[in-house]
Motif scaffolding. Structure first.
Motif, mmCIF file in Angstrom:
data_model
loop_
_atom_site.group_PDB
_atom_site.id
_atom_site.type_symbol
_atom_site.label_atom_id
_atom_site.label_comp_id
_atom_site.label_asym_id
_atom_site.label_seq_id
_atom_site.Cartn_x
_atom_site.Cartn_y
_atom_site.Cartn_z
ATOM 1 N N UNK A 503 1.105 48.799 -42.551
ATOM 2 C CA UNK A 503 0.219 49.983 -42.511
ATOM 3 C C UNK A 503 -0.005 49.356 -40.583
ATOM 4 N N UNK A 504 -0.185 48.571 -40.626
ATOM 5 C CA UNK A 504 -0.521 48.198 -38.918
ATOM 6 C C UNK A 504 0.161 48.436 -38.064
ATOM 7 N N UNK A 505 1.843 47.371 -38.407
ATOM 8 C CA UNK A 505 2.913 47.660 -37.535
ATOM 9 C C UNK A 505 2.363 49.425 -37.216
ATOM 10 N N UNK A 506 2.938 50.250 -38.191
ATOM 11 C CA UNK A 506 3.282 52.029 -38.398
ATOM 12 C C UNK A 506 1.779 52.103 -37.321
ATOM 13 N N UNK A 507 0.825 51.768 -37.086
ATOM 14 C CA UNK A 507 -0.486 51.892 -36.223
ATOM 15 C C UNK A 507 0.216 51.418 -34.996
ATOM 16 N N UNK A 508 1.004 50.540 -34.841
ATOM 17 C CA UNK A 508 0.493 50.627 -33.344
ATOM 18 C C UNK A 508 1.537 50.546 -32.744
ATOM 19 N N UNK A 509 2.494 51.178 -33.376
ATOM 20 C CA UNK A 509 4.352 52.182 -33.012
ATOM 21 C C UNK A 509 3.724 53.406 -32.632
ATOM 22 N N UNK A 510 3.068 53.869 -33.469
ATOM 23 C CA UNK A 510 3.082 55.702 -33.346
ATOM 24 C C UNK A 510 2.093 56.296 -31.800
ATOM 25 N N UNK A 511 2.475 57.142 -31.758
ATOM 26 C CA UNK A 511 1.706 57.395 -29.806
ATOM 27 C C UNK A 511 0.499 58.094 -30.391
ATOM 28 N N UNK A 512 -0.987 57.038 -29.701
ATOM 29 C CA UNK A 512 -2.317 57.048 -30.130
ATOM 30 C C UNK A 512 -3.105 58.648 -30.196
ATOM 31 N N UNK A 513 -2.851 58.825 -28.400
ATOM 32 C CA UNK A 513 -2.859 60.371 -28.060
ATOM 33 C C UNK A 513 -2.444 61.945 -28.999
ATOM 34 N N UNK A 514 -1.300 61.484 -29.191
ATOM 35 C CA UNK A 514 -0.651 62.644 -30.306
ATOM 36 C C UNK A 514 -1.627 62.823 -32.044
ATOM 37 N N UNK A 515 -1.846 61.437 -31.580
ATOM 38 C CA UNK A 515 -2.553 61.620 -33.438
ATOM 39 C C UNK A 515 -4.196 61.892 -32.916
ATOM 40 N N UNK A 516 -5.349 61.021 -32.458
ATOM 41 C CA UNK A 516 -6.384 61.919 -31.727
ATOM 42 C C UNK A 516 -5.917 63.677 -31.343
ATOM 43 N N UNK A 517 -5.097 64.053 -30.636
ATOM 44 C CA UNK A 517 -4.911 65.392 -30.288
ATOM 45 C C UNK A 517 -5.142 66.143 -31.568
ATOM 46 N N UNK A 518 -3.755 65.648 -32.795
ATOM 47 C CA UNK A 518 -4.091 66.440 -33.919
ATOM 48 C C UNK A 518 -5.343 66.559 -34.807
#
Ligand SMILES: CC(C)(COP(=O)(O)OP(=O)(O)OC[C@H]1O[C@@H](n2cnc3c(N)ncnc32)[C@H](O)[C@@H]1OP(=O)(O)O)[C@@H](O)C(=O)NCCC(=O)NCCSC(=O)CCC(=O)O
Length: 566
Positions: A503-518
């Motif tokens: 889970x930590x690996x997936x969180x660090x690989x994702x686009x945080x801005x996209x997550x927040x915006x969604x």
């Protein structure tokens, strides 16, 4: 009913039977004698009250939904399974499917059921234990790896966070290249029974009902075969309810969801086929069969006469059954195979559409692979060897079963009246925000009426067990035993550490801005009252986790705390 009317019904049934597709199978007894697809009164005989029994495939569906019974299609063997991480559970699913399982049924772990991620401090020690850990769409992809979601019907048992989990399933299908509109399966989603018995809710009832309304609207509009609700009596029964209470509370919950759909302006003939049911098959053989037959009859009548459903599919009560976990014993656990077989037989004679048989070790742990196989084979022995799939509703017309069916129906009707009265107490002017039954359910949850009634029944049963009036082999009678201990499945805590690491690996690989915006988009929909499914899908596509999605909604809507009751 007079003899002519009965004969007319028989001709109607025969014409529909002849026009229906049948399985290629040998429909004779073990001795080779032919058997009819259904039996009824002898030609020329009148039968008082026959309109309440009728013929399979027609209103009031007491004898089943299809003119062919199981000759058209046998029940679905659907074994509830999940443990550890998505990869381990995926292997178990492939085992189930390759051994003749007809559909999938996902068991989630406790953090997932409560809308928490595996790295949440409250999840410590629970990850992957009572089911599979699912944190995001990426886990869902692994869960169904090499299992084409367009071809297999999948049930997911989750209610509090049902909607975000459904979004993850949809995104997993998209990533397999499957058109979501062809998906067929079932999501439990039944929040009423969470407050009544299972106790796995997230918010107050109202926001949950709003989300469920969004889901019903979304499925009715775009995923016609999908069943977004599995209205569940299982947990109510396992908490100690009687057969009639299980039936009545569950059907009332179903009426509540119908009222919810109607209050959203949906067409009952379109959304009602998306409601399915889930019952317990307990060990009192005939009472259970009667309960299933009464369930179909009551539902059809209310749907037609109270809620105006015109199509047969909207009047059908389709149900899954699980044998009674609560009837299994830790003592002499091999006897559990016998209990499960008897309970499964009751479900089949009651016309279940789908069935889970418990494994003999389930009072001790999740099923071992061997125990899971015996449970599966139990269904296959019933289906292939015993001849029970040859004749529709073989107990129809039995004086005992018909009277039990009538009695349970009458008991259930009395309980519906009590629920309606509670609704009127909450809204004496008769102005119900969703509907009269829903008002009664909400009031009964709020004032602890359901839990109190179930506790009373559980107490009465326990007393009769302790007095020895009711008997359980190995527990209060025939207690000596020579059988040894079982090997049980243990889920290593390594699973939790690995899940947290992934889970930590997936969180660090994702686009945080996209997550927040969604997530912000989803929150905006929560506030402006628009349907939340599309914005939630966007959050899931961006790999927002279950805990994050539910966290945003908890912050917005607050959490529910059960009122104390004595
Ligand atoms: C409707 C059900 C009940 C069953 O669906 P299924 O797809 O398996 O079966 P089905 O709909 O009856 O049949 C599949 C298709 O065949 C058709 N069909 C069936 N029989 C037929 C016949 N005789 N003639 C013609 N057509 C027939 C149906 O109409 C349907 O087509 P159409 O689709 O075209 O109509 C569904 O909701 C379901 O699968 N529920 C499972 C819920 C579950 O697994 N819950 C687990 C909870 S476990 C839990 O809570 C844990 C408890 C604990 O242990 O703590």
């Amino acid at each position: 009913m007079d003899a002519d009317a009965i004969e007319e019904g028989r001709r109607r049934w025969q014409a529909r039977y002849d026009a229906s597709r049948k399985r290629e199978a040998d429909f004779t007894t073990l001795s080779g004698d032919p058997v009819e697809p259904v039996y009824g009164p002898r030609p020329g005989d009148a039968y008082e009250g026959f309109e309440r029994i009728g013929w399979p495939g027609e209103y009031p569906f007491t004898r089943g939904l299809y003119p062919t019974g199981y000759r058209g299609r046998t029940w679905t063997i659907r074994q509830f399974a999940g443990f550890g991480n998505a990869e381990q559970t995926n292997e178990r699913y492939k085992m189930i499917l390759s051994n003749g399982g007809g559909g999938l049924s996902v068991a989630f772990d406790m953090p997932t059921l409560m809308g928490r991620d595996s790295d949440d401090p409250r999840s410590l020690g629970e990850v992957g234990h009572c089911g599979v850990a699912i944190d995001s769409a990426a886990d869902m992809e692994v869960l169904f790896k090499d299992i084409p979601l367009g071809d297999v019907t999948t049930s997911m048992t989750i209610s509090g966070p049902a909607v975000p989990v459904f979004c993850m399933y949809l995104v997993a299908a998209e990533r397999q290249g499957v058109d979501p509109s062809v998906l067929n399966g079932t999501l439990q989603t039944d929040i009423f029974k969470e407050y009544i018995a299972q106790k796995e809710w997230l918010f107050q009832p109202e926001p949950h009902l709003r989300l469920i309304g969004d889901l019903m609207e979304y499925c009715a509009g775009g995923i016609p075969a999908y069943k977004p609700l599995s209205v569940s009596g299982y947990h109510i029964r396992e908490a100690g309810a009687t057969a009639a209470q299980e039936l009545a509370y569950t059907l009332a919950d179903g009426f509540g969801y119908v009222e919810l759909g109607l209050s959203r302006g949906l067409d009952v003939d379109v959304f009602a086929p998306g409601l399915s049911f889930f019952f317990d098959a307990h060990v009192d053989f005939f009472e259970e069969i009667a309960k299933f037959r009464a369930a179909r009859r009551i539902w059809a009548r209310w749907m037609r006469d109270v809620y105006g459903a015109k199509s047969e599919k909207a009047q059908w009560l389709r149900f899954h059954t699980q044998t009674a976990g609560v009837s299994l014993t830790a003592q002499q656990p091999y006897n559990n195979v016998v209990r499960t077989a008897v309970e499964a037989l009751a479900a089949v004679l009651g016309g279940t559409n789908s069935l889970h048989t418990n494994a003999l070790d389930e009072t001790l742990a999740l099923p071992s692979e061997q125990a899971a196989e015996i449970a599966l084979r139990t269904q296959q022995v019933l289906m292939e060897e015993t001849g029970v799939a040859n004749v529709a509703d073989p107990l129809g017309g039995s004086w005992y079963v018909e009277q039990l069916t009538d009695r349970i129906e009458a008991d259930a009707e009395k309980i519906f009246e009590q629920i309606k009265e509670r609704g009127l107490r909450a809204h004496p002017d008769g102005q119900h925000p969703i509907g009269p039954i829903t008002s009664g359910i909400l009031r009964g949850i709020e004032d602890g009426w359901f839990t109190g009634e179930i506790a009373e029944s559980a107490f009465r049963y326990q007393q009769s067990l302790e007095k020895g009036d009711k008997k359980v082999v190995g527990v209060n009678v025939h207690t000596g035993s020579v059988t040894g201990d079982l090997e049980i499945l243990r889920v290593s805590h390594e699973v939790e550490r690995e899940q947290v690491r992934v889970l930590a690996g997936r969180k660090s690989a994702r686009d945080e801005v996209a997550v927040r915006t969604a997530l912000d988009g989803m929150l905006a929909a929560a506030r402006d009252g628009s349907n939340m499914i599309e914005p939630m899908l966007d959050a899931v596509r961006a790999e927002a986790t279950l805990g994050e999605i539910c966290g945003v909604l908890r912050d917005e809507w607050g959490v529910y705390t059960e009122p104390a009751g004595f």
